[in-house]
Design an enzyme around this catalytic site. Structure first.
Site, PDB file in Angstrom:
ATOM      1  N   GLN A 133      -2.743 -11.937   8.109  1.00  0.00           N
ATOM      2  CA  GLN A 133      -3.102 -11.954   6.896  1.00  0.00           C
ATOM      3  C   GLN A 133      -2.383 -12.926   6.074  1.00  0.00           C
ATOM      4  OE1 GLN A 133      -2.877  -7.960   4.659  1.00  0.00           O
ATOM      5  NE2 GLN A 133      -0.697  -8.372   4.304  1.00  0.00           N
ATOM      6  N   GLN A 179     -10.431  -2.614   2.649  1.00  0.00           N
ATOM      7  CA  GLN A 179      -9.903  -3.104   3.813  1.00  0.00           C
ATOM      8  C   GLN A 179      -9.698  -2.315   4.825  1.00  0.00           C
ATOM      9  OE1 GLN A 179      -5.972  -3.769   1.716  1.00  0.00           O
ATOM     10  NE2 GLN A 179      -5.204  -3.927   3.693  1.00  0.00           N
ATOM     11  N   VAL A 185      11.007  -6.947   9.765  1.00  0.00           N
ATOM     12  CA  VAL A 185      12.183  -6.512   9.880  1.00  0.00           C
ATOM     13  C   VAL A 185      12.005  -5.241  11.237  1.00  0.00           C
ATOM     14  CG1 VAL A 185      13.730  -4.571   8.570  1.00  0.00           C
ATOM     15  CG2 VAL A 185      12.634  -6.623   7.448  1.00  0.00           C
ATOM     16  N   MET A 242       0.798  -1.278   0.052  1.00  0.00           N
ATOM     17  CA  MET A 242       0.260   0.094  -0.053  1.00  0.00           C
ATOM     18  C   MET A 242       0.792   1.230   0.049  1.00  0.00           C
ATOM     19  SD  MET A 242      -3.415  -0.846   1.994  1.00  0.00           S
ATOM     20  CE  MET A 242      -2.797  -0.658   3.590  1.00  0.00           C
ATOM     21  N   ASP A 291       2.364  -8.844   9.404  1.00  0.00           N
ATOM     22  CA  ASP A 291       0.801  -9.287   9.206  1.00  0.00           C
ATOM     23  C   ASP A 291       0.801 -10.750   9.490  1.00  0.00           C
ATOM     24  OD1 ASP A 291      -0.113  -6.588   8.988  1.00  0.00           O
ATOM     25  OD2 ASP A 291       1.266  -6.546   7.206  1.00  0.00           O
ATOM     26  N   HIS A 329       9.233  -3.599   3.750  1.00  0.00           N
ATOM     27  CA  HIS A 329       8.963  -3.626   2.075  1.00  0.00           C
ATOM     28  C   HIS A 329      10.135  -3.889   1.237  1.00  0.00           C
ATOM     29  CE1 HIS A 329       5.731  -0.936   3.698  1.00  0.00           C
ATOM     30  NE2 HIS A 329       4.865  -1.948   3.176  1.00  0.00           N
ATOM     31  N   LEU A 386       6.484   3.074   1.612  1.00  0.00           N
ATOM     32  CA  LEU A 386       7.706   1.875   1.722  1.00  0.00           C
ATOM     33  C   LEU A 386       8.817   2.043   2.745  1.00  0.00           C
ATOM     34  CD1 LEU A 386       7.670   0.933  -2.143  1.00  0.00           C
ATOM     35  CD2 LEU A 386       6.241  -0.111  -0.289  1.00  0.00           C
ATOM     36  N   GLU A 389       5.964 -11.248   7.384  1.00  0.00           N
ATOM     37  CA  GLU A 389       5.109 -11.891   8.658  1.00  0.00           C
ATOM     38  C   GLU A 389       4.574 -11.084   9.685  1.00  0.00           C
ATOM     39  OE1 GLU A 389       8.265 -14.718   9.643  1.00  0.00           O
ATOM     40  OE2 GLU A 389       7.721 -16.102   8.156  1.00  0.00           O
TER      41      GLU A 389
HETATM   42  O1  PAF Z   1      -0.170  -5.862   3.786  1.00  0.00           O
HETATM   43  C1  PAF Z   1      -0.555  -4.735   3.112  1.00  0.00           C
HETATM   44  O2  PAF Z   1       0.138  -3.867   2.905  1.00  0.00           O
HETATM   45  C2  PAF Z   1      -1.892  -4.921   2.549  1.00  0.00           C
HETATM   46  O3  PAF Z   1      -2.636  -5.670   3.365  1.00  0.00           O
HETATM   47  C3  PAF Z   1      -1.825  -5.761   1.034  1.00  0.00           C
HETATM   48  C4  PAF Z   1      -1.706  -7.271   1.340  1.00  0.00           C
HETATM   49  C5  PAF Z   1      -1.085  -4.937   0.188  1.00  0.00           C
HETATM   50  C6  PAF Z   1      -3.097  -5.642   0.306  1.00  0.00           C
HETATM   51  O4  PAF Z   1      -3.694  -4.165   0.215  1.00  0.00           O
END
Ligand code: PAF
Length: 282
Positions: free
Chosen positions: A153, A61, A176, A30, A150, A37, A33, A148
């Site tokens: 998720q 979301q 990280v 999203m 999240d 990321h 960064l 990891e």
């Molecule tokens: O983890 C995230 O940044 C978001 O939930 C994702 C996987 C990019 C979906 O929008």
């Protein structure tokens, strides 16, 4: 490196790579960064011929309008970081491009998606599955990389991929952390200097609980973490659960599973921070 905004351009660009038998990796993000990321991107670039990074703040979301509005957006800096890391394609669609009409699909991965975040952010994982399944459909990656941090998720996306995208490999990458232990998150940007100091209690408590767990039972370890967070008046615990790392269901004793993880969400002011720690993995 190309910045692509439409599904049509993305498909035609990827078609030539697919014909040339290049492996395609996807890192969904999203934006905003950070080094977390970046670690996913580096792994993808290392392991795949073509790396696609999506940058899209997915409205479906967010179950809280203010959270969506205040979510950090740093596109120029993101492009710079991705260019430096030799990414092949940045896919940055508009909301209208990705959702030309309301997405009414319902994903149900109960009980994975009903516990923890599922309880406190109703609809959140449905939105994540909506956008990630669209990205998987459009990019058709061979590999997709997720952090990891999240933890829940990642478990849900693994489940969704196993059912809907069986030839796709989901790669989980370790959390990280800052040098002092704070888990990297785009939301950290919203912490005040004081908040940044308070937030450190979260990782410190989790790390200390791993030591504590060596000589103590699971319920006492649970209490150790809850009390540790409560001792800091500037933090508010939303939940802490000690769960089986695969089913995400609560466990009561260290003997209940070979894979045990503590998952936590804490408010530091109005900033919602999540973290997790592995107690056991055999
Ligand atoms: O983890 C995230 O940044 C978001 O939930 C994702 C996987 C990019 C979906 O929008």
């Amino acid at each position: 490196m190309k910045v692509i905004n439409t599904i049509k351009d993305l498909s035609s660009e990827l078609e030539s790579f697919r014909k040339a038998n290049k492996s395609i990796g996807l890192v969904p993000t999203m934006g905003a960064l950070h080094a977390g990321h970046e670690s996913l991107v580096k792994k993808c670039v290392e392991e795949c011929d073509i790396t696609v990074v999506s940058v899209f703040v997915n409205p479906t979301q967010f179950n809280n309008v203010a959270d969506l509005q205040t979510y950090p957006r740093t596109f120029e800096a993101d492009v710079e970081l991705l260019t430096k890391n030799n990414v092949s394609i940045i896919f940055a669609p508009t909301v209208e491009e990705l959702y030309p009409e309301k997405d009414t699909r319902r994903f149900n991965y109960s009980p994975l998606d009903t516990v923890m975040e599922g309880q406190f952010r109703p609809g959140h994982f449905n939105g994540v599955c909506q956008v990630v399944s669209k990205l998987f459909d459009f990019v058709k990656p061979d590999f997709a990389f997720f952090g990891e941090k999240d933890f829940q998720q990642l478990a849900i996306i693994r489940k969704m991929a196993s059912e809907l995208f069986p030839s796709l490999t989901i790669v989980g990458c370790p959390i990280v952390r800052e040098a002092d232990g704070l888990a990297l998150s785009s939301r950290n940007m919203r912490l005040s200097d004081q908040g940044r100091k308070e937030a450190l209690t979260i990782s410190k408590t989790l790390f200390a609980s791993v030591e504590y767990a060596v000589k103590n039972n699971l319920l006492d370890t649970y209490k150790f973490v809850v009390d540790g967070i409560a001792a800091n008046n500037n933090l508010e615990l939303e939940y802490f659960e000690i769960v089986d790392g695969l089913t995400l269901q609560k466990v009561k004793s260290w003997e209940d599973s070979n894979y045990i993880v503590g998952c936590i969400t804490v408010y530091c002011g109005d900033v919602r921070l999540i973290d997790n720690i592995t107690y056991k993995k055999n």
